[in-house]
Write an enzyme that holds these catalytic residues in place. Sequence first.
Site, PDB file in Angstrom:
ATOM      1  N   HIS A 156      -2.489   7.719   6.963  1.00  0.00           N
ATOM      2  CA  HIS A 156      -1.484   8.570   6.308  1.00  0.00           C
ATOM      3  C   HIS A 156      -2.115   9.875   5.822  1.00  0.00           C
ATOM      4  CE1 HIS A 156       2.346   6.507   6.121  1.00  0.00           C
ATOM      5  NE2 HIS A 156       1.800   5.385   5.694  1.00  0.00           N
ATOM      6  N   GLN A 190       2.973   9.878   1.051  1.00  0.00           N
ATOM      7  CA  GLN A 190       4.266   9.182   1.063  1.00  0.00           C
ATOM      8  C   GLN A 190       5.096   9.459  -0.182  1.00  0.00           C
ATOM      9  OE1 GLN A 190       2.317   5.233   2.216  1.00  0.00           O
ATOM     10  NE2 GLN A 190       4.358   5.083   3.096  1.00  0.00           N
ATOM     11  N   CYS A 194       6.021   0.105   7.174  1.00  0.00           N
ATOM     12  CA  CYS A 194       5.656   1.259   6.354  1.00  0.00           C
ATOM     13  C   CYS A 194       6.849   1.651   5.489  1.00  0.00           C
ATOM     14  CB  CYS A 194       5.268   2.417   7.276  1.00  0.00           C
ATOM     15  SG  CYS A 194       4.793   3.910   6.394  1.00  0.00           S
ATOM     16  N   LEU A 195       6.586   1.909   4.213  1.00  0.00           N
ATOM     17  CA  LEU A 195       7.692   2.255   3.309  1.00  0.00           C
ATOM     18  C   LEU A 195       8.361   3.563   3.708  1.00  0.00           C
ATOM     19  CD1 LEU A 195       6.292   1.255  -0.214  1.00  0.00           C
ATOM     20  CD2 LEU A 195       7.602  -0.103   1.426  1.00  0.00           C
ATOM     21  N   HIS A 238      -4.344   1.651   7.680  1.00  0.00           N
ATOM     22  CA  HIS A 238      -2.969   2.175   7.714  1.00  0.00           C
ATOM     23  C   HIS A 238      -2.822   3.322   6.696  1.00  0.00           C
ATOM     24  CE1 HIS A 238       1.577   1.542   7.914  1.00  0.00           C
ATOM     25  NE2 HIS A 238       1.423   2.308   6.850  1.00  0.00           N
ATOM     26  N   GLU A 239      -3.288   3.084   5.481  1.00  0.00           N
ATOM     27  CA  GLU A 239      -3.150   4.105   4.428  1.00  0.00           C
ATOM     28  C   GLU A 239      -4.054   5.306   4.708  1.00  0.00           C
ATOM     29  OE1 GLU A 239      -0.666   3.757   2.633  1.00  0.00           O
ATOM     30  OE2 GLU A 239      -0.346   1.626   2.993  1.00  0.00           O
ATOM     31  N   GLY A 247       0.843  -1.196   0.000  1.00  0.00           N
ATOM     32  CA  GLY A 247       0.000   0.000   0.000  1.00  0.00           C
ATOM     33  C   GLY A 247       0.874   1.240   0.000  1.00  0.00           C
TER      34      GLY A 247
HETATM   35 ZN    ZN Z   1       2.689   3.564   5.706  1.00  0.00          ZN
END
Ligand code: ZN
Length: 203
Positions: free
Chosen positions: A147, A58, A101-102, A143-144, A53
């Site tokens: 963000h 991000q 998380c990236l 989670h997304e 995701g």
């Molecule tokens: Zn993340």
Amino acid sequence: MDREGEAITDLRVVRYPHPTLRYRSKPIRRVDSEFRAMVGRMFELMYEDHGIGLAANQVDLPYRFFIINLSGDPSQKDEEFVFINPEIIAKKGSEEDKEGCLSLPGITAVVRRSAEIEISAYDLKGDEIHWRLKGLFARAFQHEYDHLDGTLFIDRLTSTRRWAVTDQVEELASDYAGRLTAGTEPKEQEVLQRLARLEALRV
Ligand code: ZN
């Protein structure tokens, strides 16, 4: 190259504590070919980093949307989902599982999330989606979605679990400070000016 073109080609995954990760993103009013190109580039970046995701914040964009492919496999196109202007309408139950998380590479921790959610959003065609999600899909969505409000998974940890990753989080902050000093990360004021400019184009 115009400013919108610049926005597409410049996409990169930003890392904690980049200011855009704390930015409350704005609903978008226009889905066009350029937006679809932006989304396509986000999928590429997500697969490169082995993610499932990725939210617009991000990649340093101020827009309210994110992408998900739970398989993480670029060949599985039918698993690719884009959620534009998403909402969580209802939540049920709770469960714990590990997340990463990236934007916080190398860090994983167990996070409590709602077990089931009811969501609405728009897809890339502009059609409204109304779904019930559970399991990994519900977790990834939450989670997304976080963000987009500037919330990171490390904000949702119990104090013990947060403590366990403190060193790693501080290391990311220190790396970031180093890049700021070296001039390879833009200063906060420049980041915010760019976000305002991008918002004016599409919000
Ligand atoms: Zn993340």
